[in-house]
Write a protein that holds these residues in place. Sequence first.
Motif, PDB file in Angstrom:
ATOM      1  N   ALA A 195       0.813  -1.137   0.048  1.00 52.26           N
ATOM      2  CA  ALA A 195      -0.001  -0.002   0.015  1.00 52.26           C
ATOM      3  C   ALA A 195       0.602   1.227   0.041  1.00 52.26           C
ATOM      4  N   ARG A 196       0.484   2.323  -0.712  1.00 49.55           N
ATOM      5  CA  ARG A 196       0.943   3.544  -0.523  1.00 49.55           C
ATOM      6  C   ARG A 196       0.330   4.197   0.508  1.00 49.55           C
ATOM      7  N   HIS A 197       1.169   5.080   1.486  1.00 47.77           N
ATOM      8  CA  HIS A 197       0.847   5.713   2.687  1.00 47.77           C
ATOM      9  C   HIS A 197      -0.229   6.625   2.236  1.00 47.77           C
ATOM     10  N   GLY A 198      -0.850   7.181   3.105  1.00 50.27           N
ATOM     11  CA  GLY A 198      -2.202   8.196   2.910  1.00 50.27           C
ATOM     12  C   GLY A 198      -1.789   9.407   2.519  1.00 50.27           C
ATOM     13  N   LYS A 199      -2.397  10.304   2.105  1.00 54.27           N
ATOM     14  CA  LYS A 199      -2.349  11.565   1.532  1.00 54.27           C
ATOM     15  C   LYS A 199      -1.751  12.420   2.588  1.00 54.27           C
ATOM     16  N   THR A 200      -0.408  13.180   2.510  1.00 48.11           N
ATOM     17  CA  THR A 200       0.019  13.977   3.439  1.00 48.11           C
ATOM     18  C   THR A 200      -0.113  15.502   3.144  1.00 48.11           C
ATOM     19  N   MET A 201       0.246  16.381   3.991  1.00 49.80           N
ATOM     20  CA  MET A 201       0.689  17.863   3.825  1.00 49.80           C
ATOM     21  C   MET A 201       1.318  18.173   2.647  1.00 49.80           C
ATOM     22  N   LEU A 229      -9.359   2.124   3.370  1.00 54.05           N
ATOM     23  CA  LEU A 229      -8.598   1.100   2.891  1.00 54.05           C
ATOM     24  C   LEU A 229      -8.391  -0.152   3.886  1.00 54.05           C
ATOM     25  N   GLY A 230      -8.301   0.389   5.072  1.00 52.73           N
ATOM     26  CA  GLY A 230      -8.446  -0.715   6.186  1.00 52.73           C
ATOM     27  C   GLY A 230      -9.835  -1.482   6.182  1.00 52.73           C
ATOM     28  N   ARG A 231     -10.861  -0.650   6.149  1.00 53.34           N
ATOM     29  CA  ARG A 231     -11.985  -1.460   6.195  1.00 53.34           C
ATOM     30  C   ARG A 231     -12.192  -2.051   4.998  1.00 53.34           C
ATOM     31  N   GLY A 232     -11.528  -1.936   3.973  1.00 52.64           N
ATOM     32  CA  GLY A 232     -11.853  -2.431   2.706  1.00 52.64           C
ATOM     33  C   GLY A 232     -11.048  -3.934   2.948  1.00 52.64           C
ATOM     34  N   LEU A 233      -9.873  -3.759   3.459  1.00 51.86           N
ATOM     35  CA  LEU A 233      -9.001  -5.139   3.760  1.00 51.86           C
ATOM     36  C   LEU A 233      -9.680  -6.033   4.692  1.00 51.86           C
ATOM     37  N   LEU A 282      -0.154   2.474   8.723  1.00 54.05           N
ATOM     38  CA  LEU A 282      -0.349   1.149   9.364  1.00 54.05           C
ATOM     39  C   LEU A 282      -0.905   1.252  10.187  1.00 54.05           C
ATOM     40  N   ASP A 283      -0.862   2.081  11.401  1.00 53.68           N
ATOM     41  CA  ASP A 283      -1.594   1.901  12.691  1.00 53.68           C
ATOM     42  C   ASP A 283      -3.116   2.157  12.211  1.00 53.68           C
ATOM     43  N   ILE A 284      -3.399   3.069  11.431  1.00 52.00           N
ATOM     44  CA  ILE A 284      -4.880   3.311  11.160  1.00 52.00           C
ATOM     45  C   ILE A 284      -5.375   1.896  10.301  1.00 52.00           C
ATOM     46  N   ILE A 285      -4.765   1.497   9.609  1.00 49.03           N
ATOM     47  CA  ILE A 285      -5.147   0.261   8.711  1.00 49.03           C
ATOM     48  C   ILE A 285      -5.549  -1.051   9.732  1.00 49.03           C
ATOM     49  N   LEU A 286      -4.329  -1.045  10.740  1.00 48.97           N
ATOM     50  CA  LEU A 286      -4.715  -2.387  11.556  1.00 48.97           C
ATOM     51  C   LEU A 286      -5.823  -1.972  12.700  1.00 48.97           C
ATOM     52  N   GLU A 287      -6.254  -0.729  12.899  1.00 50.04           N
ATOM     53  CA  GLU A 287      -7.249  -0.370  13.911  1.00 50.04           C
ATOM     54  C   GLU A 287      -8.522  -0.648  13.102  1.00 50.04           C
ATOM     55  N   ALA A 328      10.169 -18.256   3.729  1.00 45.79           N
ATOM     56  CA  ALA A 328      10.648 -19.316   4.843  1.00 45.79           C
ATOM     57  C   ALA A 328       9.894 -19.522   6.003  1.00 45.79           C
ATOM     58  N   GLY A 329       8.856 -18.987   6.285  1.00 52.56           N
ATOM     59  CA  GLY A 329       8.008 -19.325   7.261  1.00 52.56           C
ATOM     60  C   GLY A 329       6.670 -19.928   6.849  1.00 52.56           C
ATOM     61  N   GLY A 330       6.792 -20.344   5.461  1.00 52.38           N
ATOM     62  CA  GLY A 330       5.499 -21.138   5.133  1.00 52.38           C
ATOM     63  C   GLY A 330       4.794 -20.483   3.933  1.00 52.38           C
ATOM     64  N   GLY A 331       5.117 -19.198   3.691  1.00 53.32           N
ATOM     65  CA  GLY A 331       4.517 -18.308   2.826  1.00 53.32           C
ATOM     66  C   GLY A 331       3.208 -17.710   3.390  1.00 53.32           C
ATOM     67  N   GLY A 332       2.594 -17.312   2.338  1.00 52.97           N
ATOM     68  CA  GLY A 332       1.274 -16.559   2.951  1.00 52.97           C
ATOM     69  C   GLY A 332       1.227 -14.993   2.507  1.00 52.97           C
ATOM     70  N   ASP A 333       0.507 -14.450   3.029  1.00 52.50           N
ATOM     71  CA  ASP A 333       0.242 -12.680   2.724  1.00 52.50           C
ATOM     72  C   ASP A 333       0.740 -11.801   3.651  1.00 52.50           C
ATOM     73  N   VAL A 334       1.371 -10.678   3.175  1.00 46.22           N
ATOM     74  CA  VAL A 334       2.108  -9.770   4.055  1.00 46.22           C
ATOM     75  C   VAL A 334       1.695  -8.490   3.529  1.00 46.22           C
ATOM     76  N   LEU A 335       1.321  -7.519   4.719  1.00 48.14           N
ATOM     77  CA  LEU A 335       0.866  -6.067   4.251  1.00 48.14           C
ATOM     78  C   LEU A 335       2.182  -5.201   4.473  1.00 48.14           C
ATOM     79  N   ILE A 336       2.324  -4.193   3.526  1.00 44.03           N
ATOM     80  CA  ILE A 336       3.377  -3.596   3.191  1.00 44.03           C
ATOM     81  C   ILE A 336       3.157  -2.022   2.996  1.00 44.03           C
ATOM     82  N   VAL A 337       3.411  -1.028   3.989  1.00 46.99           N
ATOM     83  CA  VAL A 337       3.211   0.125   3.521  1.00 46.99           C
ATOM     84  C   VAL A 337       4.680   0.752   3.177  1.00 46.99           C
ATOM     85  N   SER A 338       4.482   1.359   1.846  1.00 47.85           N
ATOM     86  CA  SER A 338       5.758   2.184   1.550  1.00 47.85           C
ATOM     87  C   SER A 338       5.168   3.351   0.841  1.00 47.85           C
ATOM     88  N   HIS A 339       5.888   3.810  -0.221  1.00 48.30           N
ATOM     89  CA  HIS A 339       5.978   5.066  -0.992  1.00 48.30           C
ATOM     90  C   HIS A 339       5.771   5.106  -2.503  1.00 48.30           C
TER      91      HIS A 339
END
Length: 229
Positions: A8-14, A40-44, A66-71, A159-170
């Motif tokens: 995910a790209r981070h939320g819109k900033t100033m 986004l968090g609600r949709g996920l 990420l804090d907002i998404i997890l909430e 290495a941990g068996g695969g699966g889905d990971v959430l990443i927040v970048s730019h």
Amino acid sequence: MATRLFIARHGKTMFNTVGRAQGWSDTPLTEEGERGIRELGRGLREAEIEFQSAYTSDLGRTILTLDIILEEMKRPRLPHTRDKRIREWCFGSMDGGYDVDLFHGILPRIFNRSHKELSYKEMANGIYEADTAGWAETWEQLSGRIINGFTSIAQQIEAGGGGDVLIVSHGMTIGTFLSLIDPNYEKTTYIANGSVTQVTFDDGKFTVDTIGDLSYREKGAELIAQETH
């Protein structure tokens, strides 16, 4: 189990809002930016993706996102890690300056071409050349840290068996990553704030599934609207 990266790209900033180059400098999410990430968090959450863990860059705008998404996902205890390798480009002495000066002034003057015609490598070399502070990275440094960061994350999940990971970048970091794993990638799909780019990692290779997908945000906005009426 396949390893999938939901980037995910981070939320819109100033700075996003007023059109300033926001590389290693940082500004908070705006009210509109936070609202978009709640969508986004609600949709996920509605998509019921079972994330194994989450990663952000070490910059505040991705951490808050990420804090907002997890909430909104109701998963505050999801293990998450900060990785400075997936932070945004550094624009050196131009960091915090207006986008129009950098992308429509400095870079076109260096190459005598529109910035839209420049590859990421050319843009990085141009920024490195124009930087008077000595902070900007060479293309080798920039591309190396980005591909190493995302590859390392994918390898850890695999290495941990695969699966889905959430990443927040730019935005430019995600675009650069795509250009490094897919030679046919062109900078045609806009990677909006709160969009999700999905990549699969299998047998040491990345495959691009979706770029700049806003469907999670759109679904979340629809659900939030229903719940508040």
